[in-house]
Enzyme design. Structure first.
Site, PDB file in Angstrom:
ATOM      1  CE  LYS A  49      -4.360  -1.503   0.285  1.00  0.00           C
ATOM      2  NZ  LYS A  49      -5.438  -1.081  -0.648  1.00  0.00           N
ATOM      3  CB  SER A 299      -0.584  -8.089  -0.812  1.00  0.00           C
ATOM      4  OG  SER A 299      -1.393  -8.824   0.086  1.00  0.00           O
TER       5      SER A 299
END
Length: 314
Positions: A49, A299
């Site tokens: 992110k 991720s």
């Protein structure tokens, strides 16, 4: 949009980590493929992110930076916006659910953000954030449905392909579709024969149903351990991008997610949160059974100690 991904990579140079790519002979043997893991659990804030948040926020005007930004997130995007705000000297406000993982909330506050609690049973995070934006005149940096955020996320797949060369397939976790659509755009530009597949929990399969029907589906507060995928639906921007660039979608069970987290911890000494382990879960559970060369985006690695302990002790 591939040009936007390449521009994002230059913007991130010297700010985001070029995360390592790891392999495992044991994993290759178990799944019958040559697997390359892009370890975004080693990215700043412990998740991919940071890429999208920095790419979007660094392009704001001086006036916008003075007014600050607002966002909504259950954790990883919250931390990313908070850290980027501290790096760029911007005030940040993050709307988070009351039941957000404690570690992610604590990190968001430590990075300097103001956290606003809400009860998902009573209202939506988007409504609260939009009200704050209107009252304060700040800029909204949503967690996935924003062109600059999507371009930033796509740099993870771009780096992976630059390092390892041709891949037959890349498996990408899917929540709101920012990482998935950005990765698919990057792959199309770098290696058009590479198929990108999105992986979701069975309990949060809105994107899979949307992909297969061509109609946007939603899911409300799914009870999956993969908290990063609890987004209600794909976005207005990400949904058509997923339809255009992604080759397929698949889902995995909660038990498969847990087993993937265990495998990564015990066999590869990697701490990966449940959302980040979805691609490995798909291979180990045979939800996806490719041969050849397969890339997987891990991720993130932001998992509470209590959750990890529970997973490892089962």
């Amino acid at each position: 949009m591939f040009e936007s991904v390449k521009a994002a990579r230059e913007r991130l140079r010297g700010h985001a980590h070029v995360t390592p790519v790891m392999t495992s002979r044991t994993l290759d043997r178990l799944v019958g493929a040559e697997v390359y893991l892009k370890c975004e659990n080693f990215q700043r804030v412990g998740a991919f992110k940071f890429r999208g948040a920095f790419n979007a926020m660094s392009q704001l005007s001086d006036e916008q930076k003075k007014r600050g930004v607002v966002t909504y997130s259950s954790g990883n995007h919250a931390q990313a916006v908070a850290l980027v705000g501290s790096l760029l000297g911007m005030e940040t406000t993050v709307v988070m659910p009351k039941d957000a993982p404690a570690g992610k909330r604590a990190a968001t506050e430590e990075y300097g953000a103001t956290v606003i609690d809400y009860d998902p049973r009573e209202t939506t995070r988007e409504q609260i954030a939009q009200t704050l934006q209107a009252e304060r005149g700040c800029t909204m940096i949503p967690p996935f449905d924003h062109p600059d955020v999507i371009a930033g996320q796509g740099t993870a797949a771009l780096e992976l392909l630059e390092e390892v060369g041709h891949l037959d397939m890349i498996l990408v976790p899917c929540g709101g579709g920012g990482l998935l659509s950005g990765s698919a755009i990057a792959a199309r530009g770098m290696d058009p024969s590479c198929k990108v597949m999105g992986i979701e929990p069975e309990l949060a399969d809105d994107a899979t149903r949307s992909f297969r029907t061509g109609r946007l589906h939603t899911v409300r507060n799914p009870a999956t351990i993969a908290d990063g995928t609890r987004t209600a639906s794909l976005g207005k921007i990400t949904f058509p991008l997923v339809l255009q660039y992604v080759a397929g979608m698949s889902t995995v069970s909660e038990s498969a997610i847990v087993e993937a987290v265990r495998f990564l911890f015990h066999r590869m000494k990697l701490v990966v949160e449940p959302s980040g382990a979805l691609g490995v879960a798909a291979l180990l559970s045979r939800s996806v059974s490719p041969g050849g060369r397969v890339g997987i985006i891990l991720s993130g690695g932001n998992i509470d100690a209590s959750t990890l302990t529970a997973i490892l002790s089962e």
